[in-house]
Design a protein around this motif. Structure first.
Motif, PDB file in Angstrom:
ATOM      1  N   GLN A   2       3.653   4.688  12.312  1.00 25.90           N
ATOM      2  CA  GLN A   2       4.390   4.059  11.223  1.00 25.90           C
ATOM      3  C   GLN A   2       4.174   4.818   9.915  1.00 25.90           C
ATOM      4  O   GLN A   2       3.080   5.251   9.597  1.00 25.90           O
ATOM      5  CB  GLN A   2       3.892   2.623  11.082  1.00 25.90           C
ATOM      6  CG  GLN A   2       4.545   1.837   9.990  1.00 25.90           C
ATOM      7  CD  GLN A   2       3.935   0.445   9.882  1.00 25.90           C
ATOM      8  OE1 GLN A   2       3.231  -0.012  10.770  1.00 25.90           O
ATOM      9  NE2 GLN A   2       4.202  -0.213   8.778  1.00 25.90           N
ATOM     10  N   GLN A   3       5.243   4.974   9.134  1.00 27.88           N
ATOM     11  CA  GLN A   3       5.145   5.645   7.840  1.00 27.88           C
ATOM     12  C   GLN A   3       4.659   4.679   6.777  1.00 27.88           C
ATOM     13  O   GLN A   3       4.968   3.490   6.817  1.00 27.88           O
ATOM     14  CB  GLN A   3       6.501   6.181   7.405  1.00 27.88           C
ATOM     15  CG  GLN A   3       6.912   7.444   8.101  1.00 27.88           C
ATOM     16  CD  GLN A   3       8.243   7.926   7.557  1.00 27.88           C
ATOM     17  OE1 GLN A   3       9.242   7.256   7.712  1.00 27.88           O
ATOM     18  NE2 GLN A   3       8.224   9.073   6.926  1.00 27.88           N
ATOM     19  N   LYS A   5       4.830   2.881   3.295  1.00 31.32           N
ATOM     20  CA  LYS A   5       5.947   2.493   2.445  1.00 31.32           C
ATOM     21  C   LYS A   5       5.444   1.551   1.350  1.00 31.32           C
ATOM     22  O   LYS A   5       4.526   0.758   1.590  1.00 31.32           O
ATOM     23  CB  LYS A   5       7.022   1.753   3.240  1.00 31.32           C
ATOM     24  CG  LYS A   5       7.714   2.586   4.285  1.00 31.32           C
ATOM     25  CD  LYS A   5       8.793   1.807   4.987  1.00 31.32           C
ATOM     26  CE  LYS A   5       8.166   0.917   6.029  1.00 31.32           C
ATOM     27  NZ  LYS A   5       9.112   0.248   6.896  1.00 31.32           N
ATOM     28  N   ARG A   7       7.577  -0.812  -1.633  1.00 31.23           N
ATOM     29  CA  ARG A   7       8.907  -1.159  -2.142  1.00 31.23           C
ATOM     30  C   ARG A   7       9.924  -0.281  -1.443  1.00 31.23           C
ATOM     31  O   ARG A   7       9.976  -0.224  -0.235  1.00 31.23           O
ATOM     32  CB  ARG A   7       8.959  -1.031  -3.652  1.00 31.23           C
ATOM     33  CG  ARG A   7       8.148  -2.085  -4.367  1.00 31.23           C
ATOM     34  CD  ARG A   7       8.443  -2.057  -5.835  1.00 31.23           C
ATOM     35  NE  ARG A   7       7.593  -2.985  -6.535  1.00 31.23           N
ATOM     36  CZ  ARG A   7       7.153  -2.765  -7.749  1.00 31.23           C
ATOM     37  NH1 ARG A   7       7.495  -1.678  -8.407  1.00 31.23           N
ATOM     38  NH2 ARG A   7       6.391  -3.650  -8.340  1.00 31.23           N
ATOM     39  N   GLY A   8      10.759   0.462  -2.167  1.00 34.64           N
ATOM     40  CA  GLY A   8      11.778   1.303  -1.545  1.00 34.64           C
ATOM     41  C   GLY A   8      11.323   2.710  -1.256  1.00 34.64           C
ATOM     42  O   GLY A   8      12.086   3.505  -0.723  1.00 34.64           O
ATOM     43  N   PHE A   9      10.065   3.050  -1.581  1.00 38.11           N
ATOM     44  CA  PHE A   9       9.597   4.420  -1.395  1.00 38.11           C
ATOM     45  C   PHE A   9       8.956   4.572  -0.022  1.00 38.11           C
ATOM     46  O   PHE A   9       8.071   3.810   0.352  1.00 38.11           O
ATOM     47  CB  PHE A   9       8.578   4.797  -2.479  1.00 38.11           C
ATOM     48  CG  PHE A   9       8.139   6.236  -2.412  1.00 38.11           C
ATOM     49  CD1 PHE A   9       8.882   7.220  -3.043  1.00 38.11           C
ATOM     50  CD2 PHE A   9       6.995   6.604  -1.728  1.00 38.11           C
ATOM     51  CE1 PHE A   9       8.494   8.547  -2.988  1.00 38.11           C
ATOM     52  CE2 PHE A   9       6.600   7.922  -1.661  1.00 38.11           C
ATOM     53  CZ  PHE A   9       7.347   8.897  -2.294  1.00 38.11           C
ATOM     54  N   ARG A  10       9.416   5.565   0.728  1.00 39.49           N
ATOM     55  CA  ARG A  10       8.855   5.866   2.050  1.00 39.49           C
ATOM     56  C   ARG A  10       8.256   7.274   1.975  1.00 39.49           C
ATOM     57  O   ARG A  10       8.954   8.222   1.641  1.00 39.49           O
ATOM     58  CB  ARG A  10       9.963   5.821   3.091  1.00 39.49           C
ATOM     59  CG  ARG A  10       9.476   5.991   4.518  1.00 39.49           C
ATOM     60  CD  ARG A  10      10.635   5.981   5.486  1.00 39.49           C
ATOM     61  NE  ARG A  10      11.370   4.742   5.469  1.00 39.49           N
ATOM     62  CZ  ARG A  10      11.292   3.813   6.433  1.00 39.49           C
ATOM     63  NH1 ARG A  10      10.544   4.031   7.477  1.00 39.49           N
ATOM     64  NH2 ARG A  10      11.991   2.706   6.344  1.00 39.49           N
ATOM     65  N   TRP A  11       6.965   7.373   2.272  1.00 39.04           N
ATOM     66  CA  TRP A  11       6.308   8.683   2.242  1.00 39.04           C
ATOM     67  C   TRP A  11       6.918   9.572   3.318  1.00 39.04           C
ATOM     68  O   TRP A  11       7.036   9.158   4.475  1.00 39.04           O
ATOM     69  CB  TRP A  11       4.811   8.526   2.512  1.00 39.04           C
ATOM     70  CG  TRP A  11       3.990   8.273   1.307  1.00 39.04           C
ATOM     71  CD1 TRP A  11       3.139   9.165   0.723  1.00 39.04           C
ATOM     72  CD2 TRP A  11       3.893   7.078   0.522  1.00 39.04           C
ATOM     73  NE1 TRP A  11       2.533   8.591  -0.379  1.00 39.04           N
ATOM     74  CE2 TRP A  11       2.989   7.313  -0.524  1.00 39.04           C
ATOM     75  CE3 TRP A  11       4.511   5.830   0.580  1.00 39.04           C
ATOM     76  CZ2 TRP A  11       2.671   6.353  -1.478  1.00 39.04           C
ATOM     77  CZ3 TRP A  11       4.199   4.870  -0.364  1.00 39.04           C
ATOM     78  CH2 TRP A  11       3.294   5.149  -1.379  1.00 39.04           C
ATOM     79  N   ASN A  14       2.618  10.877   5.961  1.00 39.02           N
ATOM     80  CA  ASN A  14       1.536   9.989   5.561  1.00 39.02           C
ATOM     81  C   ASN A  14       0.449  10.769   4.833  1.00 39.02           C
ATOM     82  O   ASN A  14       0.246  11.963   5.094  1.00 39.02           O
ATOM     83  CB  ASN A  14       0.945   9.280   6.776  1.00 39.02           C
ATOM     84  CG  ASN A  14       1.831   8.140   7.246  1.00 39.02           C
ATOM     85  OD1 ASN A  14       2.542   7.536   6.451  1.00 39.02           O
ATOM     86  ND2 ASN A  14       1.793   7.857   8.524  1.00 39.02           N
ATOM     87  N   SER A  79       3.209  -1.128   3.228  1.00 39.18           N
ATOM     88  CA  SER A  79       3.093  -0.958   4.679  1.00 39.18           C
ATOM     89  C   SER A  79       2.276   0.288   4.940  1.00 39.18           C
ATOM     90  O   SER A  79       2.591   1.360   4.432  1.00 39.18           O
ATOM     91  CB  SER A  79       4.475  -0.792   5.319  1.00 39.18           C
ATOM     92  OG  SER A  79       5.248  -1.943   5.120  1.00 39.18           O
ATOM     93  N   ASP A 124       9.238  -3.694   8.304  1.00 35.00           N
ATOM     94  CA  ASP A 124      10.588  -3.583   7.779  1.00 35.00           C
ATOM     95  C   ASP A 124      11.022  -4.901   7.146  1.00 35.00           C
ATOM     96  O   ASP A 124      12.094  -5.420   7.417  1.00 35.00           O
ATOM     97  CB  ASP A 124      11.563  -3.174   8.886  1.00 35.00           C
ATOM     98  CG  ASP A 124      11.315  -1.750   9.333  1.00 35.00           C
ATOM     99  OD1 ASP A 124      10.892  -0.949   8.487  1.00 35.00           O
ATOM    100  OD2 ASP A 124      11.530  -1.457  10.511  1.00 35.00           O
TER     101      ASP A 124
END
Length: 172
Positions: A2-3, A5, A7-11, A14, A79, A124
């Motif tokens: 799993q990445q 995260k 809010r709306g930012f996804r690394w 990792n 997350s 999610d």
């Protein structure tokens, strides 16, 4: 895997180092004629810290996005790999090391906001932040769900017809 995260930012990748710590909150007092007294306040909030790297042409833009999240303040859903998502606040971000031509290194810290873990272990989870005058019926219509489903996912909401501006609603 799993990445990470927030809010709306996804690394995009990792962080290289990720630490999650929690400590027990206690206080000691010296009392006259009876020695010490210890009061136990239970476990404190989780602290998530780590170090990562951004690579390539997008490295500066990615760092600036993180910096923008830090400046915005407030809580959001964090997350982490192999961890249930939880509400946290972004409290620290710094560039570290020597700048390189294609790499940007950074260090960060999040603190759990005390709201607790979310039920969706997949990470999610969608959140809606209420505008002025919104209610659960408006939100249910917007997301194609029922008021009952929203109420079940948000037991903290006491009055479904009166929501505060900025109040968060978990969308199931």
């Amino acid at each position: 895997m799993q990445q990470m995260k927030f809010r709306g930012f996804r690394w995009p990748n990792n962080p290289k180092r990720l630490e999650v710590s929690r400590s027990r909150e206690t206080r000691e007092w010296v009392t006259p004629f009876s020695g010490q007294a210890v009061q136990d306040f239970g476990c404190g909030a989780r602290v998530v810290s780590g170090e990562g790297e951004f690579f390539g042409a997008q490295r500066q833009r990615l760092y600036e996005e993180l910096e923008s999240l830090l400046r915005q303040g407030g809580e959001g859903i964090l997350s982490l790999p192999e961890t249930r998502p939880f509400f946290a606040r972004f409290v620290r971000l710094e560039r570290i090391g020597e700048p390189g031509p294609e790499i940007l290194r950074y260090r960060f810290e999040f603190r759990e906001s005390g709201t607790g873990e979310l039920e969706d272990a997949a990470g999610d989870v969608r959140l809606h932040f209420c505008g002025d005058g919104e209610n659960l019926w408006d939100i249910a219509a917007e997301y194609g769900t029922s008021v009952e489903a929203l109420a079940a996912a948000n037991p903290q909401i006491e009055w479904p017809n009166v929501l505060d501006e900025g109040e968060r609603v978990v969308i199931p």
